[in-house]
Design a protein around this motif. Structure first.
Motif, PDB file in Angstrom:
ATOM      1  N   GLN A 316       0.818  -1.205   0.000  1.00  0.00           N
ATOM      2  CA  GLN A 316       0.000   0.000   0.000  1.00  0.00           C
ATOM      3  C   GLN A 316       0.855   1.259   0.000  1.00  0.00           C
ATOM      4  O   GLN A 316       0.496   2.262  -0.622  1.00  0.00           O
ATOM      5  CB  GLN A 316      -0.932  -0.019   1.216  1.00  0.00           C
ATOM      6  CG  GLN A 316      -2.001  -1.101   1.148  1.00  0.00           C
ATOM      7  CD  GLN A 316      -2.797  -1.220   2.431  1.00  0.00           C
ATOM      8  OE1 GLN A 316      -2.398  -0.690   3.469  1.00  0.00           O
ATOM      9  NE2 GLN A 316      -3.923  -1.926   2.376  1.00  0.00           N
ATOM     10  N   GLN A 323      -5.225   0.769  -8.758  1.00  0.00           N
ATOM     11  CA  GLN A 323      -6.661   0.686  -9.038  1.00  0.00           C
ATOM     12  C   GLN A 323      -7.142  -0.739  -9.252  1.00  0.00           C
ATOM     13  O   GLN A 323      -8.309  -1.039  -8.996  1.00  0.00           O
ATOM     14  CB  GLN A 323      -7.002   1.524 -10.268  1.00  0.00           C
ATOM     15  CG  GLN A 323      -6.700   2.992 -10.122  1.00  0.00           C
ATOM     16  CD  GLN A 323      -7.030   3.777 -11.375  1.00  0.00           C
ATOM     17  OE1 GLN A 323      -7.580   3.241 -12.339  1.00  0.00           O
ATOM     18  NE2 GLN A 323      -6.684   5.063 -11.383  1.00  0.00           N
ATOM     19  N   PHE A 347      -5.675   1.356  -0.097  1.00  0.00           N
ATOM     20  CA  PHE A 347      -5.664   1.689  -1.527  1.00  0.00           C
ATOM     21  C   PHE A 347      -6.857   2.599  -1.796  1.00  0.00           C
ATOM     22  O   PHE A 347      -7.950   2.125  -2.131  1.00  0.00           O
ATOM     23  CB  PHE A 347      -5.766   0.421  -2.383  1.00  0.00           C
ATOM     24  CG  PHE A 347      -4.598  -0.513  -2.238  1.00  0.00           C
ATOM     25  CD1 PHE A 347      -3.342  -0.158  -2.709  1.00  0.00           C
ATOM     26  CD2 PHE A 347      -4.752  -1.752  -1.640  1.00  0.00           C
ATOM     27  CE1 PHE A 347      -2.264  -1.022  -2.587  1.00  0.00           C
ATOM     28  CE2 PHE A 347      -3.689  -2.627  -1.521  1.00  0.00           C
ATOM     29  CZ  PHE A 347      -2.445  -2.255  -1.983  1.00  0.00           C
ATOM     30  N   PRO A 348      -6.706   3.890  -1.675  1.00  0.00           N
ATOM     31  CA  PRO A 348      -7.867   4.784  -1.819  1.00  0.00           C
ATOM     32  C   PRO A 348      -8.464   4.796  -3.212  1.00  0.00           C
ATOM     33  O   PRO A 348      -9.642   5.158  -3.357  1.00  0.00           O
ATOM     34  CB  PRO A 348      -7.299   6.156  -1.451  1.00  0.00           C
ATOM     35  CG  PRO A 348      -5.823   6.037  -1.653  1.00  0.00           C
ATOM     36  CD  PRO A 348      -5.477   4.627  -1.340  1.00  0.00           C
ATOM     37  N   SER A 349      -7.702   4.396  -4.236  1.00  0.00           N
ATOM     38  CA  SER A 349      -8.223   4.410  -5.606  1.00  0.00           C
ATOM     39  C   SER A 349      -8.588   3.024  -6.116  1.00  0.00           C
ATOM     40  O   SER A 349      -8.938   2.886  -7.293  1.00  0.00           O
ATOM     41  CB  SER A 349      -7.180   5.024  -6.552  1.00  0.00           C
ATOM     42  OG  SER A 349      -6.822   6.318  -6.153  1.00  0.00           O
ATOM     43  N   LEU A 350      -8.527   2.003  -5.285  1.00  0.00           N
ATOM     44  CA  LEU A 350      -8.761   0.626  -5.733  1.00  0.00           C
ATOM     45  C   LEU A 350     -10.207   0.439  -6.175  1.00  0.00           C
ATOM     46  O   LEU A 350     -11.144   0.791  -5.455  1.00  0.00           O
ATOM     47  CB  LEU A 350      -8.428  -0.352  -4.609  1.00  0.00           C
ATOM     48  CG  LEU A 350      -8.313  -1.827  -5.021  1.00  0.00           C
ATOM     49  CD1 LEU A 350      -7.125  -2.023  -5.957  1.00  0.00           C
ATOM     50  CD2 LEU A 350      -8.196  -2.731  -3.809  1.00  0.00           C
ATOM     51  N   GLU A 351     -10.375  -0.120  -7.383  1.00  0.00           N
ATOM     52  CA  GLU A 351     -11.693  -0.399  -7.939  1.00  0.00           C
ATOM     53  C   GLU A 351     -11.926  -1.887  -8.200  1.00  0.00           C
ATOM     54  O   GLU A 351     -13.073  -2.293  -8.352  1.00  0.00           O
ATOM     55  CB  GLU A 351     -11.886   0.373  -9.249  1.00  0.00           C
ATOM     56  CG  GLU A 351     -11.825   1.882  -9.078  1.00  0.00           C
ATOM     57  CD  GLU A 351     -12.036   2.609 -10.395  1.00  0.00           C
ATOM     58  OE1 GLU A 351     -12.226   1.909 -11.418  1.00  0.00           O
ATOM     59  OE2 GLU A 351     -12.013   3.856 -10.406  1.00  0.00           O
ATOM     60  N   LEU A 372      -8.752  -3.724   2.274  1.00  0.00           N
ATOM     61  CA  LEU A 372      -9.795  -2.838   1.756  1.00  0.00           C
ATOM     62  C   LEU A 372     -10.295  -1.810   2.769  1.00  0.00           C
ATOM     63  O   LEU A 372     -11.323  -1.178   2.511  1.00  0.00           O
ATOM     64  CB  LEU A 372     -10.992  -3.683   1.285  1.00  0.00           C
ATOM     65  CG  LEU A 372     -10.708  -4.691   0.157  1.00  0.00           C
ATOM     66  CD1 LEU A 372     -11.944  -5.508  -0.152  1.00  0.00           C
ATOM     67  CD2 LEU A 372     -10.226  -3.974  -1.087  1.00  0.00           C
ATOM     68  N   SER A 375     -10.612   1.577   0.921  1.00  0.00           N
ATOM     69  CA  SER A 375     -11.018   1.494  -0.501  1.00  0.00           C
ATOM     70  C   SER A 375     -12.524   1.675  -0.618  1.00  0.00           C
ATOM     71  O   SER A 375     -13.279   0.713  -0.822  1.00  0.00           O
ATOM     72  CB  SER A 375     -10.591   0.147  -1.093  1.00  0.00           C
ATOM     73  OG  SER A 375      -9.214  -0.084  -0.907  1.00  0.00           O
ATOM     74  N   LEU A 378     -14.455   0.630  -4.345  1.00  0.00           N
ATOM     75  CA  LEU A 378     -14.345  -0.705  -4.927  1.00  0.00           C
ATOM     76  C   LEU A 378     -15.605  -1.034  -5.728  1.00  0.00           C
ATOM     77  O   LEU A 378     -16.724  -0.820  -5.263  1.00  0.00           O
ATOM     78  CB  LEU A 378     -14.130  -1.743  -3.829  1.00  0.00           C
ATOM     79  CG  LEU A 378     -13.708  -3.129  -4.306  1.00  0.00           C
ATOM     80  CD1 LEU A 378     -12.293  -3.106  -4.855  1.00  0.00           C
ATOM     81  CD2 LEU A 378     -13.824  -4.157  -3.178  1.00  0.00           C
ATOM     82  N   CYS A 399     -16.741  -0.333   1.302  1.00  0.00           N
ATOM     83  CA  CYS A 399     -17.280  -0.033  -0.038  1.00  0.00           C
ATOM     84  C   CYS A 399     -18.796  -0.148  -0.025  1.00  0.00           C
ATOM     85  O   CYS A 399     -19.354  -1.155   0.418  1.00  0.00           O
ATOM     86  CB  CYS A 399     -16.667  -0.966  -1.072  1.00  0.00           C
ATOM     87  SG  CYS A 399     -16.614  -2.694  -0.576  1.00  0.00           S
TER      88      CYS A 399
END
Length: 532
Positions: A316, A323, A347-351, A372, A375, A378, A399
């Motif tokens: 991280q 992402q 991971f603030p941008s994890l999708e 997560l 995140s 997500l 999420c």
């Protein structure tokens, strides 16, 4: 003698009548149709193509068939038997005009480039551009523009033949590439090399010399990728930001050196796990790729034996812009967090997070929470084969807009699953956003599944249902529950009911279009007992 002379005179008169100028003026049915479609003086003319008839504005070319017919008549008039009695035509025949070059040459080059660009964007440059170059000179000129050759896949022929034959084929293709690279592929952006065994370093050298705009490089099943070749590519292609090395034999030292050279601009990286992957992951943990957005590490089914450790918090910190994270079919052993260890930045941008595995999996609710906890955006979560994950652990994730959730089996359809409960926690939280839901092989009871799928009936405040794919293979879902879900989700495009023991025979199958799903609903409604 008199009778013979009379016969010759009658024959001459017959020949004169046949070729009389008035007869040449008779109009055929073809001429009549041409005049009806494009009357003379209307400003339009007809042009025949291979498979169509075009009506074009402007003066038209001479009609080739009529010209050929007039030429044949003129040759008959000049035949040896009719020279003495040949009648002179009233006027000289119209000289033959040059054949029309065709509508392909009339389209401006700029328009052709736009049309070809749309086709290339949809289907790629091969084989369309190669075929279009053989149509005419104008098309060849358009198809030869380097701007259209922005995506390319190169594979030597005769794959699977003996090594000597394959090496000879690679050399032959390499000799062609020596001309194609600077003349056709100078604006190449995406390059894929497949099944190169001996000449891949020479191909990469040509790419580094002629393709400065390269952004994506994929080496699939390639051998002999050297350190010098990767460093050369990294230095000569300043826009290169994506590297795919899956299923290729590349030394970890070469990859680490490449990441040290091009790491600050790298966005996407695909790797195949092997004992040397640890060194590459160590470079990522050391923040050599701070802008990395996609990381995938995978291996073939039943090929991973030695588990590897991946410190979550260090990843991280090393890749904060990630992402997409895919760790597929790996025996991943996360390092324990420890009592005094502070939580990572997340991971603030994890999708997208994919942890699907067919082997022993050590991912638990605690590990998933560490991954997560930061995140909130997500969208896709693939936990197939992660038997330690429970619905309660998923319910605690931050999420709120999850669109795709996969909890089914991953290449282990015959494995016995334990009884579970708590599936309503999943659907009640994400019924408003879920588009795809996979519960295949999960041991939820009939009552548990009924309560879970009731969230899609609209009775729990979900006004807009986006569900379009539902996999219930091998579950204990009942006919009433299935019919309720189909009735409440008009956008359902895929429904898998294979091996559902509680359903009647003939309905245990996969339905892959709205018509099939509606047919299933009709069959279920007829099989349900009528209310008393």
């Amino acid at each position: 003698m008199a009778s013979e002379a009379a016969g010759l005179a009658r024959g001459a008169r017959r020949r004169v009548r046949v070729v009389h100028p008035a007869a040449a003026q008779t109009r055929s049915a073809e001429d009549w149709w041409w005049d009806r479609l494009a009357p003379s003086g209307s400003g339009y003319h007809l042009l025949q193509s291979d498979s169509m008839l075009l009506v074009l504005p402007g003066p038209g070319p001479a009609r080739l068939r009529a010209q050929r017919r007039a030429a044949r008549q003129a040759r008959r008039l000049r035949s040896p038997g009719s020279r003495a009695v040949e009648a002179k035509p009233s006027s000289a025949p119209t000289p033959l005009q040059e054949p029309d070059p065709g509508w392909g040459d009339r389209v401006p080059l700029e328009i052709l480039l736009q049309i070809f660009g749309l086709l290339v964007a949809a289907d790629g440059p091969i084989p369309f551009l190669g075929r279009a170059a053989r149509v005419c000179r104008r098309w060849n000129e358009a198809a030869s523009q380097p701007a259209l050759w922005h995506t390319l896949t190169l594979s030597p022929p005769l794959v699977g033949r003996p090594a000597k034959t394959g090496a000879k084929a690679e050399k032959k293709l390499l000799s062609s590439l020596e001309w194609l690279m600077p003349n056709r592929f100078s604006q190449l952006q995406r390059l894929t090399l497949i099944h190169w065994k001996s000449q891949v370093h020479l191909v990469l050298k040509l790419v580094s010399e002629s393709c400065p705009r390269l952004t994506f490089l994929k080496l699939s099943d390639c051998h002999g990728v050297t350190l010098d070749a990767l460093i050369m590519i990294a230095k000569a292609c300043p826009q290169l930001h994506s590297l795919d090395l899956q299923h290729s034999m590349v030394k970890s030292t070469a990859v680490v050196s490449f990441l040290e050279e091009a790491g600050p601009r790298m966005r996407k990286l695909w790797l195949t796990y092997n004992p040397q992957t640890t060194a590459i992951l160590g470079a990522l943990l050391g923040s050599c790729c701070p802008q990395l957005q996609v990381l995938e590490v995978s291996t073939g089914l039943n090929h991973n034996i030695i588990p590897f450790q991946l410190p979550i918090e260090a990843l991280q910190k090393g890749c904060p812009q990630l992402q997409v994270l895919r760790l597929l079919n790996l025996t991943w052993l996360p390092k324990p967090s420890g009592r005094a260890m502070t939580p990572g930045p997340g991971f603030p941008s994890l999708e997208e997070l994919c942890l699907a595995s067919s082997t022993c999996n050590f991912v638990s609710n605690e590990v998933l929470g560490r991954l997560l906890h930061g995140s909130p955006h997500l969208r896709l979560l693939d936990l197939r084969g992660c038997a330690r994950i429970t619905p309660a652990g998923l319910h605690d994730l931050p999420c709120q807009e999850l669109e795709q959730l996969y909890l089914g089996l991953y290449d282990m359809s015959d494995r016995l699953t334990l009884a579970k409960e708590g599936s309503p926690l999943l659907t009640q939280k994400w019924c408003h956003s879920l588009r795809e839901l996979d519960l295949s092989g999960q041991g939820f009871s009939e009552k548990d599944l009924e309560q879970a799928l009731a969230a899609f009936s609209g009775t729990l405040g979900c006004s807009q249902l986006a569900l379009c794919s539902l996999n219930l293979r091998g579950t204990r879902v009942t006919p009433g529950t299935v019919s309720s879900v189909i009735s409440s989700c008009p956008g359902l495009l895929y429904l898998n009911l294979e091996s559902c023991r509680c359903l009647p025979r003939g309905l245990k199958q996969a339905y892959r279009c709205p018509e099939e799903v509606q047919w299933c609903l009709e069959q279920l409604l007829t099989s349900l007992p009528s209310p008393s």
